[in-house]
Design a protein around this motif. Structure first.
Motif, PDB file in Angstrom:
ATOM      1  N   LEU A  58     -11.002 -28.154  -1.616  1.00 64.33           N
ATOM      2  CA  LEU A  58     -11.055 -27.407  -0.373  1.00 64.33           C
ATOM      3  C   LEU A  58     -11.756 -28.509   0.719  1.00 64.33           C
ATOM      4  CD1 LEU A  58     -11.362 -24.844   1.505  1.00 64.33           C
ATOM      5  CD2 LEU A  58     -13.368 -24.369   0.281  1.00 64.33           C
ATOM      6  N   LEU A  59     -12.721 -29.051   0.341  1.00 66.02           N
ATOM      7  CA  LEU A  59     -13.396 -30.289   1.118  1.00 66.02           C
ATOM      8  C   LEU A  59     -12.541 -31.420   1.500  1.00 66.02           C
ATOM      9  CD1 LEU A  59     -16.847 -30.854  -1.322  1.00 66.02           C
ATOM     10  CD2 LEU A  59     -16.390 -29.195   0.742  1.00 66.02           C
ATOM     11  N   VAL A  60     -11.426 -31.625   0.757  1.00 63.69           N
ATOM     12  CA  VAL A  60     -10.462 -32.616   1.263  1.00 63.69           C
ATOM     13  C   VAL A  60      -9.739 -31.791   2.427  1.00 63.69           C
ATOM     14  CG1 VAL A  60      -8.350 -33.801   0.654  1.00 63.69           C
ATOM     15  CG2 VAL A  60     -10.327 -33.695  -0.856  1.00 63.69           C
ATOM     16  N   GLY A  61      -9.525 -30.563   2.362  1.00 65.27           N
ATOM     17  CA  GLY A  61      -8.965 -29.710   3.508  1.00 65.27           C
ATOM     18  C   GLY A  61      -9.810 -29.900   4.685  1.00 65.27           C
ATOM     19  N   TYR A  62     -11.174 -29.705   4.471  1.00 59.83           N
ATOM     20  CA  TYR A  62     -11.985 -30.202   5.627  1.00 59.83           C
ATOM     21  C   TYR A  62     -11.855 -31.299   6.247  1.00 59.83           C
ATOM     22  CZ  TYR A  62     -14.204 -25.687   4.183  1.00 59.83           C
ATOM     23  OH  TYR A  62     -14.189 -24.306   3.993  1.00 59.83           O
ATOM     24  N   MET A  63     -11.760 -32.558   5.053  1.00 62.84           N
ATOM     25  CA  MET A  63     -11.612 -33.779   5.744  1.00 62.84           C
ATOM     26  C   MET A  63     -10.292 -33.955   6.418  1.00 62.84           C
ATOM     27  SD  MET A  63     -12.503 -35.978   2.248  1.00 62.84           S
ATOM     28  CE  MET A  63     -14.056 -35.861   1.457  1.00 62.84           C
ATOM     29  N   SER A  64      -9.397 -33.248   6.097  1.00 60.80           N
ATOM     30  CA  SER A  64      -8.126 -33.375   6.975  1.00 60.80           C
ATOM     31  C   SER A  64      -8.223 -32.773   8.381  1.00 60.80           C
ATOM     32  CB  SER A  64      -6.817 -32.276   6.164  1.00 60.80           C
ATOM     33  OG  SER A  64      -5.678 -32.555   6.775  1.00 60.80           O
ATOM     34  N   THR A  65      -8.950 -31.540   8.437  1.00 59.50           N
ATOM     35  CA  THR A  65      -9.271 -30.986   9.542  1.00 59.50           C
ATOM     36  C   THR A  65     -10.246 -32.012  10.543  1.00 59.50           C
ATOM     37  OG1 THR A  65      -9.272 -28.845   8.678  1.00 59.50           O
ATOM     38  CG2 THR A  65     -10.566 -29.353  10.793  1.00 59.50           C
ATOM     39  N   ALA A  66     -11.043 -32.851  10.004  1.00 59.01           N
ATOM     40  CA  ALA A  66     -11.601 -33.891  10.678  1.00 59.01           C
ATOM     41  C   ALA A  66     -10.466 -34.873  11.261  1.00 59.01           C
ATOM     42  CB  ALA A  66     -12.709 -34.553  10.034  1.00 59.01           C
ATOM     43  N   SER A  67      -9.788 -35.343  10.487  1.00 56.23           N
ATOM     44  CA  SER A  67      -8.671 -36.368  10.859  1.00 56.23           C
ATOM     45  C   SER A  67      -7.857 -35.818  12.046  1.00 56.23           C
ATOM     46  CB  SER A  67      -7.787 -36.737   9.955  1.00 56.23           C
ATOM     47  OG  SER A  67      -6.790 -35.812   9.336  1.00 56.23           O
ATOM     48  N   THR A  68      -7.647 -34.649  11.882  1.00 56.82           N
ATOM     49  CA  THR A  68      -6.668 -33.630  13.205  1.00 56.82           C
ATOM     50  C   THR A  68      -7.322 -33.694  14.231  1.00 56.82           C
ATOM     51  OG1 THR A  68      -5.454 -32.423  11.499  1.00 56.82           O
ATOM     52  CG2 THR A  68      -5.456 -31.714  13.736  1.00 56.82           C
ATOM     53  N   ILE A  69      -8.713 -33.698  14.127  1.00 53.95           N
ATOM     54  CA  ILE A  69      -9.629 -33.572  15.395  1.00 53.95           C
ATOM     55  C   ILE A  69      -9.594 -34.859  15.918  1.00 53.95           C
ATOM     56  CG2 ILE A  69     -12.042 -33.222  16.149  1.00 53.95           C
ATOM     57  CD1 ILE A  69     -12.258 -31.052  14.087  1.00 53.95           C
ATOM     58  N   SER A  70      -9.640 -36.182  15.227  1.00 56.32           N
ATOM     59  CA  SER A  70      -9.501 -37.164  15.468  1.00 56.32           C
ATOM     60  C   SER A  70      -8.367 -37.958  16.521  1.00 56.32           C
ATOM     61  CB  SER A  70      -9.930 -38.357  14.397  1.00 56.32           C
ATOM     62  OG  SER A  70      -8.438 -38.517  13.776  1.00 56.32           O
ATOM     63  N   ILE A  71      -7.450 -37.157  16.323  1.00 55.43           N
ATOM     64  CA  ILE A  71      -6.270 -37.393  16.966  1.00 55.43           C
ATOM     65  C   ILE A  71      -5.905 -36.549  18.027  1.00 55.43           C
ATOM     66  CG2 ILE A  71      -5.451 -38.855  15.328  1.00 55.43           C
ATOM     67  CD1 ILE A  71      -3.344 -36.457  14.522  1.00 55.43           C
ATOM     68  N   ALA A  72      -6.517 -35.290  18.098  1.00 54.74           N
ATOM     69  CA  ALA A  72      -6.227 -34.272  19.062  1.00 54.74           C
ATOM     70  C   ALA A  72      -6.343 -34.749  20.671  1.00 54.74           C
ATOM     71  CB  ALA A  72      -7.184 -33.254  19.203  1.00 54.74           C
TER      72      ALA A  72
END
Length: 150
Positions: A58-72
């Motif tokens: 689940l934490l890796v999922g949150y990491m993925s969200t941060a990576s998505t924010i980084s490219i938005a």
């Protein structure tokens, strides 16, 4: 040639309080119904933690969200001829348990850019509300040639 839209030192964050629904729904989605995540009595009686904990994935999922924010801020730019795509995660570590009710913040910081391989690398730290690092890892972003749309 430089990769447009990414620079060393860029930092992005995602914060979330981990609730009952997050853990229960994640267990249902993944099939991971380990007692450590869904059985409070078991954790009180058998573990040194004393309460249920969130799934590491689940934490890796949150990491993925941060990576998505980084490219938005770049994915819809018309001047880009490359498109960022996640190429994976490396050196993921779960350092401390995350309890239900903890608020975690993913800090995603671009640390390397490899122009030859067309990728950027970010270090990720996940910290709880007490400032403790609970998870860490690296994310690799591939900058792939955009397809031309006619």
């Amino acid at each position: 040639m430089p990769i447009k839209g990414v620079e060393i030192g860029q930092e992005f964050r995602f914060a979330k309080t981990v609730g009952e629904a997050d853990v229960t729904l994640f267990a249902g989605l993944t099939g991971d119904f380990s007692d450590t995540h869904i059985n409070e009595q078991y954790m009180q009686e058998k573990s040194s933690i004393g309460t249920r904990i969130a799934h590491g994935a689940l934490l890796v999922g949150y990491m993925s969200t941060a990576s998505t924010i980084s490219i938005a801020h770049v994915i819809h730019r018309t001047d880009l001829d490359e498109f960022p795509v996640s190429a994976g995660y490396d050196r993921i570590r779960f350092i401390r348990p995350v309890l239900l009710g903890d608020t975690v913040t993913v800090i995603y910081k671009v640390t390397e850019i490899d122009e030859e391989k067309r990728r950027s690398i970010a270090d990720m730290d996940v910290i709880n509300q007490r400032g403790e690092v609970v998870a860490a890892g690296r994310h690799i972003m591939k900058w792939a040639k955009k397809l031309s749309v006619k």
